[in-house]
Design an enzyme around this catalytic site. Structure first.
Site, PDB file in Angstrom:
ATOM      1  N   ARG A  33       2.272 -12.142  -0.294  1.00  0.00           N
ATOM      2  CA  ARG A  33       0.923 -12.466   0.191  1.00  0.00           C
ATOM      3  C   ARG A  33       0.367 -13.713  -0.490  1.00  0.00           C
ATOM      4  NH1 ARG A  33      -1.697  -8.760   4.117  1.00  0.00           N
ATOM      5  NH2 ARG A  33      -0.064  -7.209   4.422  1.00  0.00           N
ATOM      6  N   TYR A  89      -1.313  -3.541  -6.818  1.00  0.00           N
ATOM      7  CA  TYR A  89      -1.050  -4.343  -5.630  1.00  0.00           C
ATOM      8  C   TYR A  89      -2.102  -4.191  -4.534  1.00  0.00           C
ATOM      9  CZ  TYR A  89       1.826  -7.301  -2.753  1.00  0.00           C
ATOM     10  OH  TYR A  89       2.295  -8.377  -2.032  1.00  0.00           O
ATOM     11  N   ASP A  97      -9.498  -9.728   8.721  1.00  0.00           N
ATOM     12  CA  ASP A  97      -8.973  -8.386   8.428  1.00  0.00           C
ATOM     13  C   ASP A  97      -9.978  -7.252   8.665  1.00  0.00           C
ATOM     14  OD1 ASP A  97      -6.564  -6.999   7.496  1.00  0.00           O
ATOM     15  OD2 ASP A  97      -7.748  -6.402   5.761  1.00  0.00           O
ATOM     16  N   ARG A 126       0.838  -1.196   0.000  1.00  0.00           N
ATOM     17  CA  ARG A 126       0.000   0.000   0.000  1.00  0.00           C
ATOM     18  C   ARG A 126       0.874   1.247   0.000  1.00  0.00           C
ATOM     19  NH1 ARG A 126      -2.044   0.966   4.301  1.00  0.00           N
ATOM     20  NH2 ARG A 126      -1.373  -0.824   5.552  1.00  0.00           N
ATOM     21  N   LYS A 151      -9.605  -2.261   1.501  1.00  0.00           N
ATOM     22  CA  LYS A 151      -9.367  -1.106   2.350  1.00  0.00           C
ATOM     23  C   LYS A 151     -10.129   0.126   1.847  1.00  0.00           C
ATOM     24  CE  LYS A 151      -7.242  -3.616   5.066  1.00  0.00           C
ATOM     25  NZ  LYS A 151      -5.894  -3.993   5.243  1.00  0.00           N
ATOM     26  N   HIS A 184     -10.871  -2.392  11.203  1.00  0.00           N
ATOM     27  CA  HIS A 184      -9.757  -3.240  10.738  1.00  0.00           C
ATOM     28  C   HIS A 184      -9.558  -4.348  11.772  1.00  0.00           C
ATOM     29  CE1 HIS A 184      -5.251  -3.261   9.275  1.00  0.00           C
ATOM     30  NE2 HIS A 184      -5.956  -4.191   8.690  1.00  0.00           N
ATOM     31  N   CYS A 215       0.409  -7.299  11.939  1.00  0.00           N
ATOM     32  CA  CYS A 215       0.632  -7.403  13.386  1.00  0.00           C
ATOM     33  C   CYS A 215      -0.137  -8.561  14.011  1.00  0.00           C
ATOM     34  CB  CYS A 215       0.286  -6.098  14.070  1.00  0.00           C
ATOM     35  SG  CYS A 215       1.438  -4.775  13.658  1.00  0.00           S
ATOM     36  N   SER A 259      -1.660  -3.418  10.377  1.00  0.00           N
ATOM     37  CA  SER A 259      -1.253  -4.289   9.274  1.00  0.00           C
ATOM     38  C   SER A 259      -0.005  -5.082   9.646  1.00  0.00           C
ATOM     39  CB  SER A 259      -0.960  -3.440   8.036  1.00  0.00           C
ATOM     40  OG  SER A 259      -2.120  -2.710   7.686  1.00  0.00           O
TER      41      SER A 259
HETATM   42  P1  GTP Z   1      -2.498  -7.656   7.457  1.00  0.00           P
HETATM   43  O1  GTP Z   1      -3.008  -8.699   6.540  1.00  0.00           O
HETATM   44  O2  GTP Z   1      -1.415  -6.829   6.868  1.00  0.00           O
HETATM   45  O3  GTP Z   1      -3.579  -6.784   8.015  1.00  0.00           O
HETATM   46  O4  GTP Z   1      -1.719  -8.423   8.661  1.00  0.00           O
HETATM   47  P2  GTP Z   1      -2.241  -9.268   9.925  1.00  0.00           P
HETATM   48  O5  GTP Z   1      -2.559  -8.353  11.049  1.00  0.00           O
HETATM   49  O6  GTP Z   1      -3.264 -10.247   9.524  1.00  0.00           O
HETATM   50  O7  GTP Z   1      -0.892 -10.030  10.370  1.00  0.00           O
HETATM   51  P3  GTP Z   1      -0.502 -11.583  10.269  1.00  0.00           P
HETATM   52  O8  GTP Z   1      -1.322 -12.450  11.164  1.00  0.00           O
HETATM   53  O9  GTP Z   1      -0.451 -11.971   8.847  1.00  0.00           O
HETATM   54  O10 GTP Z   1       0.969 -11.544  10.869  1.00  0.00           O
HETATM   55  C1  GTP Z   1       1.955 -10.700  10.353  1.00  0.00           C
HETATM   56  C2  GTP Z   1       3.302 -11.160  10.818  1.00  0.00           C
HETATM   57  O11 GTP Z   1       3.353 -11.161  12.241  1.00  0.00           O
HETATM   58  C3  GTP Z   1       3.656 -12.570  10.372  1.00  0.00           C
HETATM   59  O12 GTP Z   1       4.988 -12.604   9.976  1.00  0.00           O
HETATM   60  C4  GTP Z   1       3.441 -13.381  11.607  1.00  0.00           C
HETATM   61  O13 GTP Z   1       4.265 -14.507  11.633  1.00  0.00           O
HETATM   62  C5  GTP Z   1       3.770 -12.411  12.734  1.00  0.00           C
HETATM   63  N1  GTP Z   1       3.000 -12.732  13.969  1.00  0.00           N
HETATM   64  C6  GTP Z   1       1.674 -12.992  14.051  1.00  0.00           C
HETATM   65  N2  GTP Z   1       1.315 -13.316  15.320  1.00  0.00           N
HETATM   66  C7  GTP Z   1       2.440 -13.250  16.061  1.00  0.00           C
HETATM   67  C8  GTP Z   1       2.722 -13.476  17.449  1.00  0.00           C
HETATM   68  O14 GTP Z   1       1.851 -13.814  18.260  1.00  0.00           O
HETATM   69  N3  GTP Z   1       4.013 -13.293  17.851  1.00  0.00           N
HETATM   70  C9  GTP Z   1       5.006 -12.933  16.970  1.00  0.00           C
HETATM   71  N4  GTP Z   1       6.230 -12.778  17.443  1.00  0.00           N
HETATM   72  N5  GTP Z   1       4.769 -12.722  15.659  1.00  0.00           N
HETATM   73  C10 GTP Z   1       3.520 -12.874  15.204  1.00  0.00           C
HETATM   74  C1  SPV Z   2      -3.085  -4.367   5.292  1.00  0.00           C
HETATM   75  O1  SPV Z   2      -2.104  -3.718   4.894  1.00  0.00           O
HETATM   76  O2  SPV Z   2      -3.673  -4.107   6.363  1.00  0.00           O
HETATM   77  C2  SPV Z   2      -3.556  -5.517   4.505  1.00  0.00           C
HETATM   78  C3  SPV Z   2      -2.990  -5.706   3.175  1.00  0.00           C
HETATM   79  O3  SPV Z   2      -4.438  -6.238   4.936  1.00  0.00           O
HETATM   80  S1  SPV Z   2      -3.719  -4.652   1.999  1.00  0.00           S
HETATM   81  O4  SPV Z   2      -4.832  -5.350   1.399  1.00  0.00           O
HETATM   82  O5  SPV Z   2      -2.695  -4.366   0.983  1.00  0.00           O
HETATM   83  O6  SPV Z   2      -4.195  -3.445   2.630  1.00  0.00           O
HETATM   84 MN    MN Z   3      -5.054  -5.568   7.049  1.00  0.00          MN
END
Ligand code: GTP
Ligand code: SPV
Ligand code: MN
Length: 625
Positions: A406, A238, A314, A91, A247, A267, A291, A289
C-alpha cells in the site's frame, strides 16, 4: 524515468526525550489516558500535536530503529518504505469482533463476543503490553475539524508507524483536542502491537528484549463495542487493523451511529463529474476491497469533454441535507491505496499523488533508493530488494511487492482533488454505483428499477476475494454493499436501514446502478478494458440521469442499448459487446437460487420483506423470458 545513484542520508534519532504536556480540557480524555497508561505501563506518554516537527521526529526515530527506510529524496522526498512482518500484511477478518450485548445484534455475518468477556480477555492482554515503549495519544477527526457531519476519536497506540499513518489519513492533533469539551462524544480507540519490550518474571527479574522492525503479536483481536462506541485493537500494526479511524471507526462504529441517527456510513468512493455541457454531478460507488475504488476515484476520462475529480477513495458518510437530498463527505484526509496494479498506464493520477510525503508499505526497493511494484511500469527493474528484504530479479518466482502492498499519502497531493473535497456540508449525491469482481453473469452496467430494487442489488452483491484481507484470493463470496467485513451490526437490519433511508429520501433519492469491470471471456481474459475507459460507463450513467439515453428494461434492471454506449475505438467485437450488455438468463436463475440461500442464512425473522419480494419479482421476470 532516468535515475541516479542513491544519496546517503545519515539518520539520527531526536535527541530530546519526547514528552509533551497534556492539553486535554476534558477530564473524560485525561482520565481515559491515565487509565490506559496504568493498564499498559508505557515508558512515556506523548500527546500528538500534529505538527511537522512531530512527523519529522517520528520518521527519524523509525528510520533509526529500522521500521522505516528513507527513500532517495531526489526521487521521493520525505518518503519512506516500511516492511511489515510477513504474518501481518492485511486485515484479519477472522480476528475481528463485534461485541454487542446480544449476539443477534452482531448478526450472522460478524464474529461475536459478549462485551464483558471480551473486555476481560483484552484487559489481560493489554496489561503491561506497552512496557518499554512510548504510548502515543492521537486525537483525530473524521471529516473536517468541527464539521457538522464530522466525528472525533482519540487513538492510543504504541506504534509510531500508526501515528505517522494516522497523520496522513486523518486530521490529527491539538486542533482536534481543542474541540473536545465535557459534552463532546468521542470514540476511544485503543491500539497496541502487543509486543512489550520489558518483562518481569515471577521472581522479580527483569528481561529487556531488543525491538524488531515490525513488532506484532501472533494473537490478534480487532474488537468493537458498538453500544459504548469503543474500539480495542491488539496484536497487529497493519492498515485497517491498526489505523482505527478507518474501517473500525468510520465504518463499523459509524454504521451503528448512522443507523441510530438516520445517516449512512459506507465503503464508497466519491467523485465529482463534469459533463461536456459543464453540468456537475456527484457519484458514490461501493466496490469491495481491492476492487477499483481508488482507480475510479482518480479516473482520467478517455472520452473528450468529460472531467472527473476526486473527493474520496474509500469511505463516504452520507446524510439527507436540509433540501432533502443526500449529501456525502469523505471522512478521511488521505489515501491508503493498493500499490500493485497502480501504474503509469492504469492510474497516473495516483502515481503523481505520491511524488513525496508518502509512506509505502511492503513494496519493493530499487537500487537507486526509490520504490517499485508490479504494474508501476511495464517492465521490472533488473534488480530489486523485495518486500521481505531479499534480492529479487524478474526471474524470481515470487512478486517483488506483496499483493496488498500500500501507499499512504495525503489527499491534497492528488492532482485531481476536487475544490469542494473538504466541504463540511458535503456534496449532493446524484447516483450510487455497486460493483465487484464478477467474471460471469453480471453485465457491465445496469440501472436499478427503483430504490428498493437498488437495495436488492446492493444486498445481493458478490465479489471474488482479494489480498486486502488474509485468506484465499479469487473465491466468489457474498459481499453486500461491499460492507460484509464492515457493518457493525446485524446485516438484515442494515438492509432495512437502507430501505428506511429510501423512505426518507423519497423521490430525491439518488439513482442506483450496478457495474462490473471484471467480466471475463471463456479464455479467462477481461472483456472490458477498464480503468480510464470506465469513463464510458460513467457517461452512460450521467446520460441516464439526464434522460438522454434509453434503457432496455429487464428483470435485472435497465441495460444500455448497444449503440448508446460509446465504445468507439475500443475494438470490441459484436459478441464481446453482447456479453457485456446482455442478460445471461441462465446465470441469473442460478444467481437467484444462490440469493435465496444467502438471504436464508441471514435469518428470515429479520430479513426485510421488501427484499424477498424483489427476489420473487426477479424469479418471475426470468421465468417469463
Ligand atoms: P481498497 O483500498 O482495498 O478498498 O481497494 P480499492 O477498491 O480502492 O481498489 P483499487 O482501485 O486500489 O484497485 C485494486 C486493484 O484492482 C488494483 O490492482 C487495480 O489495478 C485493479 N483495478 C482497478 N480498476 C480496475 C479496472 O477497471 N479493471 C481491472 N481489470 N482492474 C482494475
Ligand atoms: C480495505 O481493505 O478495504 C482497505 C484497506 O481499504 S484497509 O485499510 O486495510 O482496510
Ligand atoms: Mn477499502
Amino acid at each position: 524515468w532516468t535515475r541516479r545513484a542513491a544519496l546517503h542520508v545519515v539518520e539520527t534519532a531526536p535527541t530530546t526525550a519526547p514528552i509533551t504536556t497534556p492539553r486535554a480540557q476534558s477530564p473524560s480524555v485525561t482520565d481515559w489516558v491515565a487509565e490506559i497508561s496504568a493498564l499498559t505501563e508505557p515508558d512515556a506518554v506523548l500527546w500528538c500535536d500534529g505538527s511537522t516537527k512531530e512527523w519529522d521526529d517520528l520518521t527519524k526515530l523509525m528510520v533509526s530503529q529500522g521500521t522505516l527506510i528513507r527513500l532517495n529524496p531526489e526521487w521521493r522526498p520525505n518518503s519512506f518504505l516500511a516492511r511489515s512482518d510477513a504474518a501481518d500484511v492485511a486485515r484479519v477478518e477472522d480476528r475481528t469482533f463485534i461485541c454487542s450485548t446480544e449476539q443477534i445484534d452482531a448478526g450472522p455475518t460478524n464474529n461475536w463476543r459478549a462485551p464483558a468477556e471480551m473486555k476481560a480477555e483484552l484487559s489481560a492482554l493489554f496489561a503491561g503490553s506497552m512496557r518499554g515503549r512510548t504510548m502515543y495519544v492521537v486525537p483525530f477527526s473524521m471529516g473536517p475539524v468541527g464539521g457538522a457531519l464530522s466525528q472525533v476519536g482519540i487513538q492510543i497506540t504504541d506504534s509510531p508507524y500508526v501515528v505517522a499513518s494516522m497523520a496522513l489519513m486523518t486530521r490529527i492533533g491539538t486542533a482536534v483536542l481543542d474541540t473536545i469539551t465535557s459534552t463532546t462524544e468521542w470514540v476511544p480507540a485503543l491500539h497496541s502491537v502487543g509486543a512489550p519490550l520489558v518483562a518481569t518474571a515471577a521472581d522479580g527479574s527483569v528481561t529487556v528484549t531488543p525491538d524488531v522492525a515490525w513488532p506484532h503479536n501472533p494473537l490478534k483481536y480487532i474488537a468493537h463495542f458498538p453500544e459504548t462506541r469503543e474500539i480495542w485493537s491488539f496484536g497487529s500494526g497493519y492498515g485497517g487493523n491498526a489505523l482505527l479511524g478507518k474501517k473500525c471507526f468510520a465504518l463499523r462504529i459509524a454504521s451503528v451511529m448512522a443507523r441510530g441517527e438516520g445517516w449512512m456510513a459506507e465503503h464508497m468512493l466519491l467523485v465529482k463529474v463534469t459533463s461536456p455541457e459543464q453540468k456537475v454531478y456527484h457519484l458514490a460507488a461501493a466496490f469491495p476491497s481491492a476492487c477499483g475504488k481508488t482507480n475510479l476515484a482518480m479516473l482520467k476520462p478517455t472520452i473528450p469533454g468529460w472531467k472527473v475529480e476526486t473527493i474520496g477513495d474509500d469511505i463516504a458518510w452520507m446524510r439527507p441535507g436540509p433540501d432533502g437530498r443526500l449529501r456525502a463527505i469523505n471522512p478521511e484526509r488521505g489515501f491508503f491505496g493498493v500499490a500493485p496494479g497502480t501504474g503509469l498506464a492504469t492510474n497516473k493520477t495516483a502515481v503523481d499523488t505520491m511524488w513525496g510525503n508518502t509512506i509505502f508499505t511492503n513494496v519493493a526497493l530499487r537500487d537507486d533508493g526509490d520504490v517499485w511494484w508490479e504494474g508501476l511500469t511495464e517492465t521490472a527493474p533488473a534488480h530489486l530488494i523485495d518486500w521481505q528484504g531479499n534480492d529479487w530479479t524478474p526471474d524470481s518466482p515470487t512478486p517483488a511487492a506483496h499483493p496488498n502492498a500500500r501507499f499512504t499519502v495525503a489527499a491534497d497531493q492528488c492532482p485531481s482533488i476536487a475544490a469542494e473535497w473538504e466541504d463540511p456540508e458535503g456534496v449532493v449525491i446524484d447516483a450510487i454505483l455497486f460493483g465487484g469482481r464478477r467474471p460471469s453473469t453480471v453485465p457491465l452496467v445496469a440501472q436499478a428499477k427503483n430504490w428498493a430494487h437498488g437495495v436488492f442489488v446492493g444486498a445481493t452483491m458478490a465479489s471474488e476475494t482479494t489480498a486486502a484481507a488474509v485468506g484465499a484470493v479469487g473465491r466468489l463470496r457474498h459481499d453486500p454493499f461491499a460492507m460484509l467485513p464492515f457493518v457493525g451490526y446485524n446485516m438484515a437490519d442494515y438492509f432495512q436501514h437502507w430501505l428506511d433511508m429510501g423512505e426518507t429520501l423519497g423521490s430525491d433519492a439518488p439513482a442506483i446502478f450496478q457495474v462490473n469491470w471484471f467480466r471475463k471471456d471463456a479464455g479467462g481474459s477481461y472483456l472490458w478494458p477498464g480503468f480510464a475507459e470506465n469513463a464510458r460507463v460513467v457517461e452512460w450513467i450521467i446520460r441516464r440521469l439526464e434522460g438522454d439515453v434509453a434503457a432496455r428494461q429487464t428483470p435485472i434492471g435497465g441495460l444500455p442499448l448497444a449503440h448508446e454506449l460509446n465504445v468507439d475505438g475500443l475494438g470490441l467485437t459484436r459478441d464481446q459487446l453482447d456479453t457485456l450488455l446482455g442478460l445471461d438468463a441462465e446465470g441469473w436463475v442460478i444467481e437467484a437460487d444462490e440469493t435465496e440461500r444467502y438471504f436464508a442464512s441471514l435469518g428470515s425473522d429479520r430479513m426485510p420483506a421488501a427484499l424477498t419480494d424483489e427476489l420473487t419479482r426477479l424469479r418471475g421476470g426470468l421465468a417469463k423470458l
